[in-house]
Design a protein around this motif. Structure first.
Motif, mmCIF file in Angstrom:
data_model
loop_
_atom_site.group_PDB
_atom_site.id
_atom_site.type_symbol
_atom_site.label_atom_id
_atom_site.label_comp_id
_atom_site.label_asym_id
_atom_site.label_seq_id
_atom_site.Cartn_x
_atom_site.Cartn_y
_atom_site.Cartn_z
ATOM 1 N N GLU A 35 0.673 -1.088 -0.148
ATOM 2 C CA GLU A 35 0.002 -0.046 0.054
ATOM 3 C C GLU A 35 0.882 1.147 -0.152
ATOM 4 O OE1 GLU A 35 -3.381 0.191 -0.510
ATOM 5 O OE2 GLU A 35 -3.109 -1.796 -0.835
ATOM 6 N N GLY A 36 2.051 1.215 0.744
ATOM 7 C CA GLY A 36 2.798 2.324 0.657
ATOM 8 C C GLY A 36 3.575 2.724 -0.708
ATOM 9 N N LEU A 37 3.688 1.534 -1.417
ATOM 10 C CA LEU A 37 4.427 1.660 -2.783
ATOM 11 C C LEU A 37 3.336 2.228 -3.695
ATOM 12 C CD1 LEU A 37 6.359 -1.623 -3.067
ATOM 13 C CD2 LEU A 37 7.282 0.686 -3.066
ATOM 14 N N LEU A 38 2.087 1.662 -3.665
ATOM 15 C CA LEU A 38 0.881 2.012 -4.477
ATOM 16 C C LEU A 38 0.569 3.575 -4.246
ATOM 17 C CD1 LEU A 38 -1.363 -0.981 -4.745
ATOM 18 C CD2 LEU A 38 0.461 -0.165 -6.454
ATOM 19 N N SER A 39 0.616 4.027 -3.049
ATOM 20 C CA SER A 39 0.258 5.259 -2.600
ATOM 21 C C SER A 39 1.234 6.328 -3.004
ATOM 22 C CB SER A 39 -0.377 5.494 -1.075
ATOM 23 O OG SER A 39 0.880 5.214 -0.396
ATOM 24 N N THR A 40 2.586 5.878 -2.908
ATOM 25 C CA THR A 40 3.566 6.915 -3.389
ATOM 26 C C THR A 40 3.553 7.049 -4.798
ATOM 27 O OG1 THR A 40 4.789 6.200 -1.450
ATOM 28 C CG2 THR A 40 6.183 7.006 -3.401
ATOM 29 N N ALA A 41 3.457 5.843 -5.569
ATOM 30 C CA ALA A 41 3.224 6.109 -6.893
ATOM 31 C C ALA A 41 1.927 6.915 -7.370
ATOM 32 C CB ALA A 41 3.125 4.729 -7.720
ATOM 33 N N ALA A 42 1.074 6.561 -6.815
ATOM 34 C CA ALA A 42 -0.254 7.559 -6.906
ATOM 35 C C ALA A 42 0.173 8.933 -6.600
ATOM 36 C CB ALA A 42 -1.334 7.082 -6.013
ATOM 37 N N LEU A 43 0.764 9.203 -5.673
ATOM 38 C CA LEU A 43 1.085 10.754 -5.247
ATOM 39 C C LEU A 43 1.951 11.177 -6.315
ATOM 40 C CD1 LEU A 43 0.898 13.002 -3.419
ATOM 41 C CD2 LEU A 43 2.937 12.198 -2.016
ATOM 42 N N VAL A 44 2.926 10.572 -6.675
ATOM 43 C CA VAL A 44 4.154 11.137 -7.764
ATOM 44 C C VAL A 44 3.119 11.235 -9.086
ATOM 45 C CG1 VAL A 44 5.850 10.476 -9.423
ATOM 46 C CG2 VAL A 44 5.930 10.122 -6.939
ATOM 47 N N ASN A 45 2.203 10.356 -9.385
ATOM 48 C CA ASN A 45 1.458 10.584 -10.610
ATOM 49 C C ASN A 45 0.498 11.687 -10.612
ATOM 50 O OD1 ASN A 45 2.635 8.579 -11.914
ATOM 51 N ND2 ASN A 45 1.469 6.804 -11.501
ATOM 52 N N THR A 46 0.171 12.158 -9.460
ATOM 53 C CA THR A 46 -0.534 13.340 -9.604
ATOM 54 C C THR A 46 0.146 14.608 -9.774
ATOM 55 O OG1 THR A 46 -0.302 14.036 -7.227
ATOM 56 C CG2 THR A 46 -2.201 12.668 -7.627
ATOM 57 N N GLY A 47 1.383 14.392 -10.013
ATOM 58 C CA GLY A 47 2.029 15.553 -10.731
ATOM 59 C C GLY A 47 2.276 15.177 -12.101
ATOM 60 N N VAL A 48 2.133 14.326 -12.871
ATOM 61 C CA VAL A 48 2.176 14.265 -14.146
ATOM 62 C C VAL A 48 1.014 14.752 -15.024
ATOM 63 C CG1 VAL A 48 2.330 12.445 -16.181
ATOM 64 C CG2 VAL A 48 3.480 11.919 -13.840
ATOM 65 N N ALA A 49 1.385 15.597 -15.906
ATOM 66 C CA ALA A 49 0.242 16.308 -16.752
ATOM 67 C C ALA A 49 -0.967 15.714 -17.053
ATOM 68 C CB ALA A 49 0.945 17.181 -17.729
ATOM 69 N N PRO A 50 -1.865 16.075 -16.965
ATOM 70 C CA PRO A 50 -2.468 17.226 -16.058
ATOM 71 C C PRO A 50 -2.464 16.863 -14.524
ATOM 72 C CG PRO A 50 -4.413 15.872 -17.027
ATOM 73 C CD PRO A 50 -3.263 15.341 -17.536
ATOM 74 N N ALA A 51 -1.962 17.549 -13.846
ATOM 75 C CA ALA A 51 -1.908 17.560 -12.218
ATOM 76 C C ALA A 51 -3.263 17.137 -11.976
ATOM 77 C CB ALA A 51 -1.275 18.635 -11.673
ATOM 78 N N THR A 52 -3.411 16.347 -10.663
ATOM 79 C CA THR A 52 -4.598 16.079 -10.347
ATOM 80 C C THR A 52 -4.993 16.448 -8.771
ATOM 81 O OG1 THR A 52 -3.970 13.615 -10.146
ATOM 82 C CG2 THR A 52 -5.229 14.517 -12.264
ATOM 83 N N LEU A 53 -4.088 17.006 -7.997
ATOM 84 C CA LEU A 53 -3.691 17.066 -6.631
ATOM 85 C C LEU A 53 -3.894 18.755 -6.561
ATOM 86 C CD1 LEU A 53 -4.174 15.606 -4.000
ATOM 87 C CD2 LEU A 53 -1.918 15.609 -3.958
ATOM 88 N N SER A 54 -4.916 19.237 -6.821
ATOM 89 C CA SER A 54 -4.770 20.707 -6.775
ATOM 90 C C SER A 54 -5.592 21.571 -5.691
ATOM 91 C CB SER A 54 -5.144 21.424 -8.283
ATOM 92 O OG SER A 54 -6.377 20.844 -8.468
ATOM 93 N N THR A 55 -6.484 20.792 -5.169
ATOM 94 C CA THR A 55 -7.377 21.246 -4.030
ATOM 95 C C THR A 55 -7.269 20.566 -2.634
ATOM 96 O OG1 THR A 55 -9.305 20.003 -4.727
ATOM 97 C CG2 THR A 55 -9.005 21.992 -5.821
ATOM 98 N N THR A 56 -7.796 21.114 -1.623
ATOM 99 C CA THR A 56 -7.839 20.261 -0.323
ATOM 100 C C THR A 56 -8.721 19.187 -0.551
ATOM 101 O OG1 THR A 56 -9.487 21.998 0.569
ATOM 102 C CG2 THR A 56 -7.062 22.399 0.999
ATOM 103 N N GLU A 57 -9.829 19.473 -1.312
ATOM 104 C CA GLU A 57 -10.779 18.246 -1.543
ATOM 105 C C GLU A 57 -10.159 17.089 -2.267
ATOM 106 O OE1 GLU A 57 -11.611 21.701 -2.120
ATOM 107 O OE2 GLU A 57 -12.901 21.846 -0.810
ATOM 108 N N ASP A 58 -9.340 17.634 -3.133
ATOM 109 C CA ASP A 58 -8.613 16.320 -4.052
ATOM 110 C C ASP A 58 -7.553 15.612 -3.190
ATOM 111 O OD1 ASP A 58 -9.509 17.400 -6.444
ATOM 112 O OD2 ASP A 58 -7.757 18.261 -6.910
ATOM 113 N N LEU A 59 -7.085 16.431 -2.038
ATOM 114 C CA LEU A 59 -6.389 15.777 -1.079
ATOM 115 C C LEU A 59 -6.890 14.912 -0.121
ATOM 116 C CD1 LEU A 59 -3.484 15.244 0.349
ATOM 117 C CD2 LEU A 59 -3.671 17.462 1.647
ATOM 118 N N ASP A 60 -8.159 15.246 0.296
ATOM 119 C CA ASP A 60 -9.061 14.723 1.194
ATOM 120 C C ASP A 60 -9.408 13.426 0.352
ATOM 121 O OD1 ASP A 60 -8.821 16.653 2.959
ATOM 122 O OD2 ASP A 60 -10.814 17.349 2.368
#
Length: 178
Positions: free
Chosen positions: A9-34
């Motif tokens: 789960e740590g690996l998958l969540s880390t990859a998912a976090l990194v991939n939120t920065g790949v265009a188009p970025a998908t982690l841009s609001t506090t709601e996205d982070l929630d």
């Protein structure tokens, strides 16, 4: 290779976090982070503000390096993260969620700190198992997304962002043209 559930789960969540920065970025609001925190089951204190979002987003570039570095460089980065965030591993269990697993930060530590340490702790298992080759960059020509290949035959080539389907359609169209 089968990793413990918290490593996986740590690996998958880390990859998912990194991939939120790949265009188009998908982690841009506090709601996205929630939603991200909910999806990956992060526990502990939250501030739900722009400062928290900014700190989490700032992790992406550094964590992306885990997919780019050789073994020595990865070890150096992992050790740096563990030292910087004063990791102190301990076993914990969350009722109704996971059985025994490792936490290495306080539940009161900032979310970004907990995420960085979780990434580093997951990488400890990957390095010790000699499985760094399971971390790859997406093979789609126009994507810099990262992959955690947990398949038995190590055949995963594309990230979770739809690149596999897109490349299959592209190959199909190319075959139809010729």
């Amino acid at each position: 290779m089968t990793f413990a559930h918290d490593t996986r789960e740590g690996l998958l969540s880390t990859a998912a976090l990194v991939n939120t920065g790949v265009a188009p970025a998908t982690l841009s609001t506090t709601e996205d982070l929630d939603a991200f925190v909910e999806r990956f089951g992060y526990t502990g204190r939250r501030t739900h503000d722009q400062a928290e979002l900014k700190k989490v987003v700032s992790l992406r570039k550094e964590l992306h390096r885990l997919w780019e570095l050789d073994e020595e460089g990865t070890v150096e980065l992992v050790n740096s993260l563990l030292t910087r965030y004063q990791a102190q591993p301990r076993l914990v269990r969350h009722e109704g969620w996971w059985d025994w697993h490792l936490h290495a930060t306080s539940e009161d530590a900032p979310l970004a700190d907990r995420m960085a340490v979780e990434a580093a702790m997951s990488m400890v298992d990957v390095i010790r198992s000699g499985e760094l080759d399971r971390l790859r960059i997406c093979e789609a020509e126009d994507c810099d997304g990262v992959i955690v290949d947990l398949s038995k035959n190590r055949s995963r080539r594309y990230c979770e962002r739809g690149c596999g389907n897109r490349m299959a359609v592209q190959a199909y169209r190319e075959r139809r043209r010729t």
